[in-house]
Design an enzyme around this catalytic site. Sequence first.
Site, PDB file in Angstrom:
ATOM      1  N   ASN A  42      33.646   0.667  22.158  1.00 57.59           N
ATOM      2  CA  ASN A  42      33.131   2.035  22.227  1.00 57.59           C
ATOM      3  C   ASN A  42      31.612   1.922  22.150  1.00 57.59           C
ATOM      4  O   ASN A  42      31.073   1.691  21.073  1.00 57.59           O
ATOM      5  CB  ASN A  42      33.689   2.871  21.065  1.00 57.59           C
ATOM      6  N   TRP A  43      30.984   2.076  23.301  1.00 56.67           N
ATOM      7  CA  TRP A  43      29.519   1.899  23.332  1.00 56.67           C
ATOM      8  C   TRP A  43      28.801   3.065  22.671  1.00 56.67           C
ATOM      9  O   TRP A  43      27.611   2.980  22.392  1.00 56.67           O
ATOM     10  CB  TRP A  43      29.040   1.757  24.777  1.00 56.67           C
ATOM     11  N   LYS A  44      29.518   4.172  22.467  1.00 59.74           N
ATOM     12  CA  LYS A  44      28.894   5.388  21.910  1.00 59.74           C
ATOM     13  C   LYS A  44      27.697   5.767  22.792  1.00 59.74           C
ATOM     14  O   LYS A  44      27.764   5.601  24.003  1.00 59.74           O
ATOM     15  CB  LYS A  44      28.533   5.170  20.446  1.00 59.74           C
TER      16      LYS A  44
ATOM     17  N   HIS B  17      37.226  11.139  18.410  1.00 56.19           N
ATOM     18  CA  HIS B  17      36.491  10.200  17.550  1.00 56.19           C
ATOM     19  C   HIS B  17      35.883  10.969  16.383  1.00 56.19           C
ATOM     20  O   HIS B  17      35.490  12.135  16.530  1.00 56.19           O
ATOM     21  CB  HIS B  17      35.397   9.501  18.370  1.00 56.19           C
TER      22      HIS B  17
ATOM     23  N   GLU C  43      33.086  10.912  15.141  1.00 46.94           N
ATOM     24  CA  GLU C  43      31.734  11.438  15.407  1.00 46.94           C
ATOM     25  C   GLU C  43      31.825  12.743  16.196  1.00 46.94           C
ATOM     26  O   GLU C  43      31.003  13.643  16.011  1.00 46.94           O
ATOM     27  CB  GLU C  43      30.897  10.375  16.145  1.00 46.94           C
TER      28      GLU C  43
ATOM     29  N   GLU D  12      40.641   4.793  12.442  1.00 46.89           N
ATOM     30  CA  GLU D  12      39.259   4.487  12.086  1.00 46.89           C
ATOM     31  C   GLU D  12      38.888   5.213  10.795  1.00 46.89           C
ATOM     32  O   GLU D  12      38.545   6.401  10.833  1.00 46.89           O
ATOM     33  CB  GLU D  12      38.312   4.944  13.200  1.00 46.89           C
TER      34      GLU D  12
ATOM     35  N   GLY E 149      30.374   1.970  11.242  1.00 45.78           N
ATOM     36  CA  GLY E 149      28.934   1.746  11.278  1.00 45.78           C
ATOM     37  C   GLY E 149      28.323   1.470   9.917  1.00 45.78           C
ATOM     38  O   GLY E 149      27.112   1.497   9.743  1.00 45.78           O
TER      39      GLY E 149
ATOM     40  N   SER F 158      33.611  -1.160  11.745  1.00 41.65           N
ATOM     41  CA  SER F 158      32.896  -2.394  11.381  1.00 41.65           C
ATOM     42  C   SER F 158      33.699  -3.659  11.658  1.00 41.65           C
ATOM     43  O   SER F 158      33.558  -4.655  10.958  1.00 41.65           O
ATOM     44  CB  SER F 158      32.443  -2.355   9.912  1.00 41.65           C
TER      45      SER F 158
ATOM     46  N   GLY G 156      32.760  -0.725  17.801  1.00 43.12           N
ATOM     47  CA  GLY G 156      31.495  -0.051  18.081  1.00 43.12           C
ATOM     48  C   GLY G 156      30.373  -1.064  18.241  1.00 43.12           C
ATOM     49  O   GLY G 156      30.213  -1.686  19.294  1.00 43.12           O
ATOM     50  N   GLY G 157      29.601  -1.246  17.176  1.00 45.77           N
ATOM     51  CA  GLY G 157      28.403  -2.091  17.221  1.00 45.77           C
ATOM     52  C   GLY G 157      28.615  -3.453  17.858  1.00 45.77           C
ATOM     53  O   GLY G 157      27.813  -3.888  18.696  1.00 45.77           O
TER      54      GLY G 157
END
Length: 263
Positions: A11-13, A96, A98, A166, A172, A212, A233-234
Amino acid sequence: MVYRTPIIAGNWKMNNTAREGVALVNALKPLVADAKCEVVVCVPAIDIPAVAEAIAGSNIKLGAQNVHYAPKGAYTGEISASMLLEYGVEYVIIGHSERRQYFGETDETVNKRTIAALRAGLKPIVCVGETLEEREAGKTEEVLSRQVREGLAGIEDLTNIVIAYEPVWAIGTGRTASCEQANSTIRFIRRTCAGIFGKDQANALRIQYGGSMNADNYRLLMSMPDIDGGLIGGASLKAADFATIVKYDKGGMGGMKLRKELL
Ligand code: 13P
């Protein structure tokens, strides 16, 4: 016999311009060519055309990060399923945390988007997860049960759905759920689905862990019996790190790993 194919999705966000995204997938392609799982990158909407072209002919599949529930119309800023399908998008992240936290997404809108995505032929990755406050108040199961029930209300067939668990406190933050904690919570989600959709569908449902997950901790998480993959993500923004996770061969069978795991 029930099988689940592991699925690792990035997930590049809101990271990577189209140009940066193309560079990333170009670096990724040779690294994941022999992946034993499904490999997906969920990219910003504006990156979709360029990334679609860059991954053509590879084993990397394309995902979006949201989809609107209406087929078309006066919804400024939104994107429809047919717009995604035109570029070969296969998966779409829905709900998600976010989106729930910053953009007013609710279980009801998650449900509407999920139904619309399924009808259009997209495969939803439906995100669920509790906040730290909810976990500390002992409400994790209540929250997840509600998110699953309401998010998937009116749906009968889970075949094309992936759930991503999640925990919000792990996203994150560098704080990962322990592998036992993640596995038992995912098992709870699977049991909840068994109560709604029946055991067969629940056993076949793929449930990812997200929060994470990285090139250092993926092994333990991925080795757990109920964890069918990751929503990353990251670590998905670095080709080498994402490829390391993708290359994990869950069953050590040297082929696309199919796994039997019964409730
Ligand atoms: P991180 O891997 O950066 O914690 O993000 C997880 C996530 O939200 C994936 O959807």
